[in-house]
Design a protein around this motif. Structure first.
Motif, PDB file in Angstrom:
ATOM      1  N   SER A  77      28.618  -2.311 -65.983  1.00 55.37           N
ATOM      2  CA  SER A  77      29.684  -1.317 -65.818  1.00 55.37           C
ATOM      3  C   SER A  77      31.040  -1.990 -65.768  1.00 55.37           C
ATOM      4  O   SER A  77      31.942  -1.576 -65.036  1.00 55.37           O
ATOM      5  CB  SER A  77      29.440  -0.492 -64.543  1.00 55.37           C
ATOM      6  OG  SER A  77      28.225   0.211 -64.621  1.00 55.37           O
ATOM      7  N   GLY A  78      31.167  -3.055 -66.543  1.00 57.25           N
ATOM      8  CA  GLY A  78      32.400  -3.815 -66.578  1.00 57.25           C
ATOM      9  C   GLY A  78      33.491  -3.142 -67.385  1.00 57.25           C
ATOM     10  O   GLY A  78      33.419  -1.949 -67.684  1.00 57.25           O
ATOM     11  N   PRO A  79      34.511  -3.901 -67.790  1.00 61.02           N
ATOM     12  CA  PRO A  79      35.667  -3.309 -68.468  1.00 61.02           C
ATOM     13  C   PRO A  79      35.390  -2.826 -69.880  1.00 61.02           C
ATOM     14  O   PRO A  79      36.184  -2.071 -70.445  1.00 61.02           O
ATOM     15  CB  PRO A  79      36.695  -4.437 -68.469  1.00 61.02           C
ATOM     16  CG  PRO A  79      35.885  -5.692 -68.374  1.00 61.02           C
ATOM     17  CD  PRO A  79      34.706  -5.341 -67.524  1.00 61.02           C
ATOM     18  N   GLY A  80      34.271  -3.239 -70.478  1.00 61.23           N
ATOM     19  CA  GLY A  80      33.974  -2.820 -71.842  1.00 61.23           C
ATOM     20  C   GLY A  80      34.758  -3.612 -72.875  1.00 61.23           C
ATOM     21  O   GLY A  80      35.600  -4.452 -72.553  1.00 61.23           O
ATOM     22  N   MET A  81      34.472  -3.338 -74.134  1.00 62.54           N
ATOM     23  CA  MET A  81      35.121  -4.021 -75.252  1.00 62.54           C
ATOM     24  C   MET A  81      36.014  -3.046 -76.002  1.00 62.54           C
ATOM     25  O   MET A  81      35.548  -1.998 -76.457  1.00 62.54           O
ATOM     26  CB  MET A  81      34.082  -4.574 -76.230  1.00 62.54           C
ATOM     27  CG  MET A  81      33.050  -5.475 -75.627  1.00 62.54           C
ATOM     28  SD  MET A  81      31.899  -6.046 -76.913  1.00 62.54           S
ATOM     29  CE  MET A  81      30.542  -6.613 -75.880  1.00 62.54           C
ATOM     30  N   ALA A  82      37.247  -3.403 -76.171  1.00 62.92           N
ATOM     31  CA  ALA A  82      38.178  -2.548 -76.909  1.00 62.92           C
ATOM     32  C   ALA A  82      37.886  -2.568 -78.404  1.00 62.92           C
ATOM     33  O   ALA A  82      38.126  -1.592 -79.109  1.00 62.92           O
ATOM     34  CB  ALA A  82      39.610  -2.980 -76.648  1.00 62.92           C
ATOM     35  N   ASP A  83      37.353  -3.687 -78.911  1.00 67.56           N
ATOM     36  CA  ASP A  83      37.082  -3.839 -80.346  1.00 67.56           C
ATOM     37  C   ASP A  83      35.728  -4.519 -80.499  1.00 67.56           C
ATOM     38  O   ASP A  83      35.629  -5.738 -80.505  1.00 67.56           O
ATOM     39  CB  ASP A  83      38.182  -4.667 -80.997  1.00 67.56           C
ATOM     40  CG  ASP A  83      38.066  -4.711 -82.531  1.00 67.56           C
ATOM     41  OD1 ASP A  83      36.968  -4.439 -83.047  1.00 67.56           O
ATOM     42  OD2 ASP A  83      39.075  -5.020 -83.192  1.00 67.56           O
ATOM     43  N   VAL A  84      34.668  -3.720 -80.611  1.00 68.77           N
ATOM     44  CA  VAL A  84      33.316  -4.267 -80.679  1.00 68.77           C
ATOM     45  C   VAL A  84      33.143  -5.123 -81.931  1.00 68.77           C
ATOM     46  O   VAL A  84      32.558  -6.212 -81.880  1.00 68.77           O
ATOM     47  CB  VAL A  84      32.272  -3.133 -80.647  1.00 68.77           C
ATOM     48  CG1 VAL A  84      30.880  -3.678 -80.926  1.00 68.77           C
ATOM     49  CG2 VAL A  84      32.308  -2.419 -79.304  1.00 68.77           C
ATOM     50  N   ALA A  85      33.641  -4.662 -83.071  1.00 65.35           N
ATOM     51  CA  ALA A  85      33.476  -5.413 -84.320  1.00 65.35           C
ATOM     52  C   ALA A  85      34.091  -6.805 -84.207  1.00 65.35           C
ATOM     53  O   ALA A  85      33.509  -7.799 -84.653  1.00 65.35           O
ATOM     54  CB  ALA A  85      34.097  -4.644 -85.478  1.00 65.35           C
ATOM     55  N   HIS A  86      35.272  -6.894 -83.602  1.00 68.56           N
ATOM     56  CA  HIS A  86      35.909  -8.194 -83.431  1.00 68.56           C
ATOM     57  C   HIS A  86      35.104  -9.063 -82.481  1.00 68.56           C
ATOM     58  O   HIS A  86      34.960 -10.275 -82.699  1.00 68.56           O
ATOM     59  CB  HIS A  86      37.330  -8.005 -82.901  1.00 68.56           C
ATOM     60  CG  HIS A  86      38.050  -9.302 -82.650  1.00 68.56           C
ATOM     61  ND1 HIS A  86      38.397 -10.167 -83.658  1.00 68.56           N
ATOM     62  CD2 HIS A  86      38.483  -9.872 -81.479  1.00 68.56           C
ATOM     63  CE1 HIS A  86      39.011 -11.222 -83.144  1.00 68.56           C
ATOM     64  NE2 HIS A  86      39.075 -11.066 -81.825  1.00 68.56           N
TER      65      HIS A  86
END
Length: 336
Positions: A77-86
């Motif tokens: 449940s962390g901050p997540g990824m703004a750009d998964v592809a990158h």
């Protein structure tokens, strides 16, 4: 049943790796395939600890015919990824931002999927799904993909919930069962229900429910939910006894299933089935036990409904588990 491996920090990464190696050996993996499993587990656990603020690995055996595979899903449940592809690009591994080892994980995986969400909770975090198969021979499915998560109540060694899936032509039949209470007696009821379902399932969900109800009289009983998903007719027939919840989402329409009161094997009143249309793109079917709260919506997770069903199940488990009972989520999605 899934093994739930906590990874609160990097000191737990090697312990998770050893657990995964043990499961890979029990699947009959060769040493090279065990090595792949170990690498994936270590990278997933390290990512969860460093970039997710801690989380868990969900590990279980899967089967396709006589072949056993290994499924590993990380949840945080962390901050997540703004750009998964990158983040999936090789070399993206800056400490403090997601991405370490993701390229390596994808290369080692025979099946791979990822969902990551930024912003406020609930829904924020990352989930990564991996399946490994002996000799990298992943099975293919052209009609529907199915995935599940089933985790025992904390401090229990066995799970009183169960799932079963039967495929016959264009129809996929799903069962979620929740043995009354928890522990060994609940597990026995769940195993008996799954065995009855797989051996005696017929076209009618009512008949299947009646057979399970009669067959569980010697057990402590269970809640059951049965869904026959006819992909050719674009319809679902559901029959439930007790508090198994479920829904179908397709073409922008969400329909929640109706289950009747009672306990299969003991007290069941009128056993009824209900038919729901499921036409339109993006078909997803979800069934879950009452170890998962009902206050959730797929709309809360942009893009999740298009991901692998095991990944959908893991995210719903992560955010919906009550933490005081066995918890199970079973998901079907029409194959792309």
């Amino acid at each position: 049943m899934n093994r739930l491996l906590p990874v609160p920090d990097t000191s737990h990464a090697n312990s998770a790796r050893r657990e995964v190696e043990s499961v890979a050996r029990s699947c009959g993996f060769s040493e090279p395939d065990i090595g792949r499993a170990a690498l994936v587990a270590l990278e997933l656990a390290t990512n969860v600890a460093r970039h997710g603020g801690g989380g868990h690995l969900l590990v279980r055996e899967v089967a396709a015919g006589d072949c056993k595979g290994l499924e590993i899903t990380s949840i945080d449940s962390g901050p997540g990824m703004a750009d998964v592809a990158h983040s999936l690009t090789d070399g993206v591994s800056t400490y403090g931002s997601a991405g370490a080892g993701l390229g390596a994980i994808r290369r080692q995986a025979d099946e791979f999927d990822i969902h990551s969400q930024t912003g406020p909770a609930p829904g924020r975090g990352t989930a990564i799904f991996v399946r490994l198969w002996p000799g990298r021979r992943a099975p293919s499915e052209t009609l529907a993909l199915v995935g599940s998560v089933s985790v025992p109540k904390p401090d229990e060694l066995v799970c009183g919930d169960g799932v079963a899936v039967v495929r016959a032509g264009s129809v996929v039949s799903l069962l979620v069962v929740d043995g009354l209470g928890h522990g060994v007696a609940a597990q026995q009821a769940a195993i008996a229900a799954c065995d009855l379902f797989q051996k005696s399932l017929v076209g009618s969900t009512i008949t299947a429910a009646q057979k399970i109800h009669a067959g569980l009289r010697a057990t402590r009983g269970a809640a059951i939910g049965i869904a026959n998903v006819d992909l050719a007719a674009a319809s679902i027939t559901f029959c439930g006894i007790g508090n198994i919840a479920g829904l179908t989402a397709a073409g922008g329409q969400v329909r929640r299933f109706v289950s009747m009161n009672g306990i299969a094997g003991h007290t069941a009143g009128q056993i009824r089935e209900f038919v729901y249309p499921c036409d339109g793109p993006g078909l997803v079917v979800v069934l879950h036990s009452d170890g998962i709260g009902t206050n959730w919506s797929l709309d809360r997770y942009p893009g999740l409904a298009a991901r692998h069903p095991a990944l959908i199940a893991a995210v719903l488990y992560r955010d919906g588990t009550r933490g005081r009972d066995d918890a199970t989520v079973l998901v079907l999605r029409r194959a792309p």
